[in-house]
Scaffold this active site. Structure first.
Site, PDB file in Angstrom:
ATOM      1  N   MET A   1       1.824   2.949  -1.756  1.00 33.81           N
ATOM      2  CA  MET A   1       1.569   1.868  -0.291  1.00 33.81           C
ATOM      3  C   MET A   1       2.454   0.308  -1.178  1.00 33.81           C
ATOM      4  O   MET A   1       0.788   0.051  -1.321  1.00 33.81           O
ATOM      5  CB  MET A   1       0.251   2.683   0.439  1.00 33.81           C
ATOM      6  N   CYS A  66      -6.440  -4.157   6.919  1.00 28.40           N
ATOM      7  CA  CYS A  66      -5.398  -3.505   6.405  1.00 28.40           C
ATOM      8  C   CYS A  66      -6.273  -2.117   5.885  1.00 28.40           C
ATOM      9  O   CYS A  66      -5.428  -1.285   6.675  1.00 28.40           O
ATOM     10  CB  CYS A  66      -5.612  -4.067   4.679  1.00 28.40           C
ATOM     11  N   GLY A  91      -9.777   5.783  -4.268  1.00 28.48           N
ATOM     12  CA  GLY A  91     -10.503   5.065  -5.252  1.00 28.48           C
ATOM     13  C   GLY A  91     -11.718   4.462  -4.816  1.00 28.48           C
ATOM     14  O   GLY A  91     -12.175   3.346  -5.756  1.00 28.48           O
ATOM     15  N   CYS A 188      -5.296 -10.092  -2.263  1.00 31.94           N
ATOM     16  CA  CYS A 188      -4.563  -9.538  -2.601  1.00 31.94           C
ATOM     17  C   CYS A 188      -3.202 -10.289  -2.816  1.00 31.94           C
ATOM     18  O   CYS A 188      -3.110 -10.775  -3.265  1.00 31.94           O
ATOM     19  CB  CYS A 188      -3.938  -7.959  -2.248  1.00 31.94           C
TER      20      CYS A 188
END
Length: 329
Positions: A1, A66, A91, A188
């Protein structure tokens, strides 16, 4: 993604490297690899909201947004409706109130355990989000805006594992290229750049004064209130001691600062919020009946949980029973 399209400080697109690493893992496990881009959706539904919040003097969390709008909405619908998946696995270090052990004990050679998933989806009780076994890596903070529908069809395979044990499994499986990756920290898409430099690429420079909360003295100048957050150290030249941001006035552009990490102005025991998001969709009966509820909360990832007293009104008021500090660094 893929959600963000830019080069890092070395001129390398980190998302392409992430894609390559994921592809290698899929090859090793002999499972299909799919790639989808949500750059446009991320810009309109997460990043523009982020900028608006900064302009209002607040400090939003893009990871929560997000997960809410992209990963557990667009990507989730792509997995379920586009690929025809039974469920989505991520995860995150978290778990749900649904028991997943019977799913993972199925042999990969056996037929698809469709009945297991069907039973999960037909459960009428709302699914709850719980902390995983690794409390230090707990990521439920970032999943706090998930919908009930998405949570019901999401699996957290790492729920009962610690980060160290996951690394051990990866090493034994030969995934050295993944183990060498740096752990992602902070926002990020900013990478190694200073946040101030990044945000000023998107918001107009609006200089203002650092003002002492004690005597109103002008201490220095900043480049914009949106480059600073409450509790942050204010880097003011010529000062022997550290000063910290205690408040902001977006109408005048003044950022109020106080000396030392223990200044009284840095602490709050009451927080006023807008409407809560309930993952179970309905608020607790206790809150509906009495307009009050005792619970635990945190406003920063990995911050210890604090006891709070919540009062329901036009706005929700959370009163910290232990004393809240806005000091974040």
């Amino acid at each position: 993604m893929k959600n963000w399209d830019s080069l890092d400080e070395n001129g390398v697109c980190s998302s392409e490297k992430d894609c390559e690493d994921a592809y290698k893992v899929c090859q090793s496990l002999d499972i299909p690899f799919h790639q989808v881009s949500y750059v446009k959706e991320y810009w309109h539904e997460v990043f523009t909201n982020l900028l608006k919040e900064y302009e209002k003097g607040r400090t939003p969390n893009p990871d929560i947004l997000c997960n809410k709008h992209i990963k557990f909405n667009h990507f989730y619908n792509y997995a379920i409706n586009g690929l025809g998946a039974d469920a989505m696995a991520t995860g995150h270090y978290a778990r749900t109130s649904q028991e997943d052990e019977d799913v993972f004990q199925q042999s990969h050679l056996a037929p698809s355990p469709q009945h297991v998933f069907r039973d999960r989806f037909e459960i009428r009780n709302p699914v709850r989000l719980y902390q995983g076994a690794d409390r230090f890596k707990d990521q439920t903070f970032f999943l706090s805006q998930m919908s009930q529908d998405a949570l019901r069809r999401t699996l957290f395979p790492l729920s009962g594992l610690t980060k160290d044990y996951v690394k051990k499994i990866a090493a034994e499986a030969g995934f050295q290229h993944v183990l060498k990756k740096k752990e992602s920290m902070g926002i990020c898409f900013i990478g190694e750049r200073k946040f101030e430099d990044f945000i000023l690429e998107y918001l107009e420079l609006k200089p203002g004064n650092f003002v002492s909360i004690e005597d109103g003295k002008i201490m220095g100048e900043h480049k914009g209130w949106f480059t600073l957050t409450l509790g942050q150290r204010a880097r003011i030249g010529g000062q022997r001691d550290a000063w910290f941001v205690v408040d902001k006035d977006i109408t005048t552009g003044e950022v109020f600062v106080g000396p030392t990490t223990n200044h009284p102005a840095l602490f709050r025991d009451t927080v006023r919020t807008d409407r809560f998001h309930w993952i179970t969709e309905d608020p607790p009966t206790e809150l509906i009946q009495t307009k009050m509820m005792e619970c635990h909360f945190r406003f920063i990832h990995q911050m210890p949980l604090s006891e709070s007293h919540n009062t329901l009104g036009p706005d929700t008021v959370c009163k910290d029973l232990n004393g809240v500090s806005w000091l974040t660094g």
